[in-house]
Design a protein around this motif. Structure first.
Motif, PDB file in Angstrom:
ATOM      1  N   PHE A   1      14.903  33.779  86.251  1.00  0.00           N
ATOM      2  CA  PHE A   1      15.691  34.968  85.948  1.00  0.00           C
ATOM      3  C   PHE A   1      15.578  35.372  84.479  1.00  0.00           C
ATOM      4  O   PHE A   1      15.634  36.557  84.143  1.00  0.00           O
ATOM      5  N   ALA A   2      15.381  34.386  83.601  1.00  0.00           N
ATOM      6  CA  ALA A   2      15.134  34.721  82.190  1.00  0.00           C
ATOM      7  C   ALA A   2      13.808  35.468  82.060  1.00  0.00           C
ATOM      8  O   ALA A   2      13.700  36.450  81.315  1.00  0.00           O
ATOM      9  N   GLY A   3      12.782  35.005  82.798  1.00  0.00           N
ATOM     10  CA  GLY A   3      11.495  35.686  82.770  1.00  0.00           C
ATOM     11  C   GLY A   3      11.551  37.067  83.389  1.00  0.00           C
ATOM     12  O   GLY A   3      10.873  37.995  82.940  1.00  0.00           O
ATOM     13  N   GLY A   4      12.389  37.219  84.450  1.00  0.00           N
ATOM     14  CA  GLY A   4      12.465  38.497  85.143  1.00  0.00           C
ATOM     15  C   GLY A   4      13.298  39.535  84.426  1.00  0.00           C
ATOM     16  O   GLY A   4      12.958  40.724  84.418  1.00  0.00           O
ATOM     17  N   TYR A   5      14.394  39.100  83.795  1.00  0.00           N
ATOM     18  CA  TYR A   5      15.327  40.057  83.200  1.00  0.00           C
ATOM     19  C   TYR A   5      15.261  40.127  81.675  1.00  0.00           C
ATOM     20  O   TYR A   5      15.782  41.067  81.076  1.00  0.00           O
ATOM     21  N   ILE A   6      14.633  39.130  81.051  1.00  0.00           N
ATOM     22  CA  ILE A   6      14.481  39.179  79.587  1.00  0.00           C
ATOM     23  C   ILE A   6      13.006  39.442  79.264  1.00  0.00           C
ATOM     24  O   ILE A   6      12.620  40.554  78.969  1.00  0.00           O
ATOM     25  N   SER A   7      12.192  38.405  79.340  1.00  0.00           N
ATOM     26  CA  SER A   7      10.747  38.553  79.179  1.00  0.00           C
ATOM     27  C   SER A   7      10.074  37.250  79.566  1.00  0.00           C
ATOM     28  O   SER A   7      10.700  36.183  79.553  1.00  0.00           O
ATOM     29  N   SER A   8       8.781  37.321  79.897  1.00  0.00           N
ATOM     30  CA  SER A   8       8.046  36.115  80.283  1.00  0.00           C
ATOM     31  C   SER A   8       7.922  35.148  79.111  1.00  0.00           C
ATOM     32  O   SER A   8       7.808  33.935  79.296  1.00  0.00           O
ATOM     33  N   GLN A   9       7.928  35.687  77.883  1.00  0.00           N
ATOM     34  CA  GLN A   9       7.846  34.824  76.705  1.00  0.00           C
ATOM     35  C   GLN A   9       9.166  34.101  76.456  1.00  0.00           C
ATOM     36  O   GLN A   9       9.181  32.988  75.924  1.00  0.00           O
ATOM     37  N   ALA A  10      10.262  34.713  76.858  1.00  0.00           N
ATOM     38  CA  ALA A  10      11.575  34.144  76.563  1.00  0.00           C
ATOM     39  C   ALA A  10      11.930  32.980  77.475  1.00  0.00           C
ATOM     40  O   ALA A  10      12.745  32.135  77.105  1.00  0.00           O
ATOM     41  N   LYS A  11      11.316  32.902  78.657  1.00  0.00           N
ATOM     42  CA  LYS A  11      11.767  31.903  79.624  1.00  0.00           C
ATOM     43  C   LYS A  11      11.545  30.471  79.141  1.00  0.00           C
ATOM     44  O   LYS A  11      12.374  29.598  79.397  1.00  0.00           O
ATOM     45  N   GLU A  12      10.429  30.220  78.453  1.00  0.00           N
ATOM     46  CA  GLU A  12      10.182  28.873  77.939  1.00  0.00           C
ATOM     47  C   GLU A  12      11.230  28.498  76.897  1.00  0.00           C
ATOM     48  O   GLU A  12      11.759  27.391  76.882  1.00  0.00           O
TER      49      GLU A  12
END
Length: 290
Positions: free
Chosen positions: A253-264
């Motif tokens: 959900f972090a990758g989907g709603y924030i950004s793919s870079q933010a999920k890590e």
């Protein structure tokens, strides 16, 4: 979008949970930590791909053979790499270092043997998938979720209800006392590593058909599986799966709603917060003293 993200989160969360189960099992049964689980997952995925795609065996047969081969590999690693270190007075940190070395060796073996390119599994099921709210959920994804949950329950019952599971826990708590009561500590530890390695192999066979198979696939998954075990309560079977699903939700959900870079960033920030605020995890796991 939400249904797609939720499905992906549950699938990857189940994989993290299976890897976390391996970490927790080794720790609970031997008091040791292994950092080779991620790359053992990769090896299991490549073995399954070879059996299923190259040799043309049925998927169920490929899974069974892969499970057996990975189980034997785990026993061999414990006997020829881990046990000699401990017999010579090595400490837990030495085991951590050698498992990191094993991880690097496995990655290089995979590159030489299978190449560094992403390889895809052929379709396992004829069905197109299940329609959920207008989105198609692949049968491979459903299989991953179900197998992760079944492994959690079976492993818990094995550790809690069987004599061998009790022997594993006894050997982890006090090897001398366990030996005095007739427990074959060497055999128990070998079986522990065998089961944990087989679990990693099964995880590889589940994630391979969904995301593909490549030599570096285990690096990130292994770290996140470790994070799942910590968040759930290191050494707790249910905690590992719960931590895996929680981490899968956070990452997806972090990758989907924030950004793919933010999920890590978000995933490991959550791990750090747990270590600072609640190091015992969801289930308040007790630490086994060295």
């Amino acid at each position: 979008m939400f249904i797609n993200l939720l499905t992906g989160a549950i699938v990857i969360g189940g994989i993290y949970g299976l890897i976390g189960l391996g970490y927790s099992l080794i720790y609970r049964a031997s008091g040791l930590m292994s950092f080779a689980q991620g790359d053992l997952l990769m090896i299991g995925a490549f073995i399954g791909l070879t059996l299923f795609k190259t040799m043309g065996l049925p998927y169920a047969v490929s899974v069974a053979i892969s499970f057996l081969l990975m189980f034997l590999l785990g026993i061999a690693l414990e006997k020829f790499a881990i046990r000699p270190i401990l017999n010579k007075g090595g400490k837990a940190i030495n085991v951590v270092l050698i498992t990191i070395g094993i991880s690097i060796v496995l990655q290089n073996i995979a590159v030489v043997t299978f190449s560094a390119d992403v390889q895809m599994f052929p379709s396992i099921f004829k069905s197109a998938g299940l329609n959920v709210g207008g989105f198609i959920v692949s049968p491979e994804s459903i299989l991953s979720i179900c197998v992760a949950l079944v492994c959690m329950v079976l492993l818990h019952l094995f550790m809690a209800k069987t004599r061998l599971g009790t022997a594993m826990r006894a050997a982890a708590q006090d090897e001398t006392a366990a030996s005095a009561y007739g427990v074959n500590v060497s055999l128990v530890k070998g079986l522990t590593w065998g089961i944990a390695t087989a679990l990693a192999g099964i995880a590889g066979l589940l994630i391979g058909p969904v995301y593909g198979v490549y030599s570096s696939m285990g690096t990130s998954i292994g770290l996140k599986g470790f994070a799942a075990a910590v968040i759930g309560g290191y050494g707790d079977m249910y905690g590992a799966i719960l931590g895996g699903f929680a981490l899968g939700m956070i990452e997806t959900f972090a990758g989907g709603y924030i950004s793919s870079q933010a999920k890590e960033f978000v995933v490991f920030l959550v791990l750090i917060l747990f270590l600072v605020v609640k190091p015992s995890g969801f289930f308040n796991a007790k630490i086994i003293e060295d």
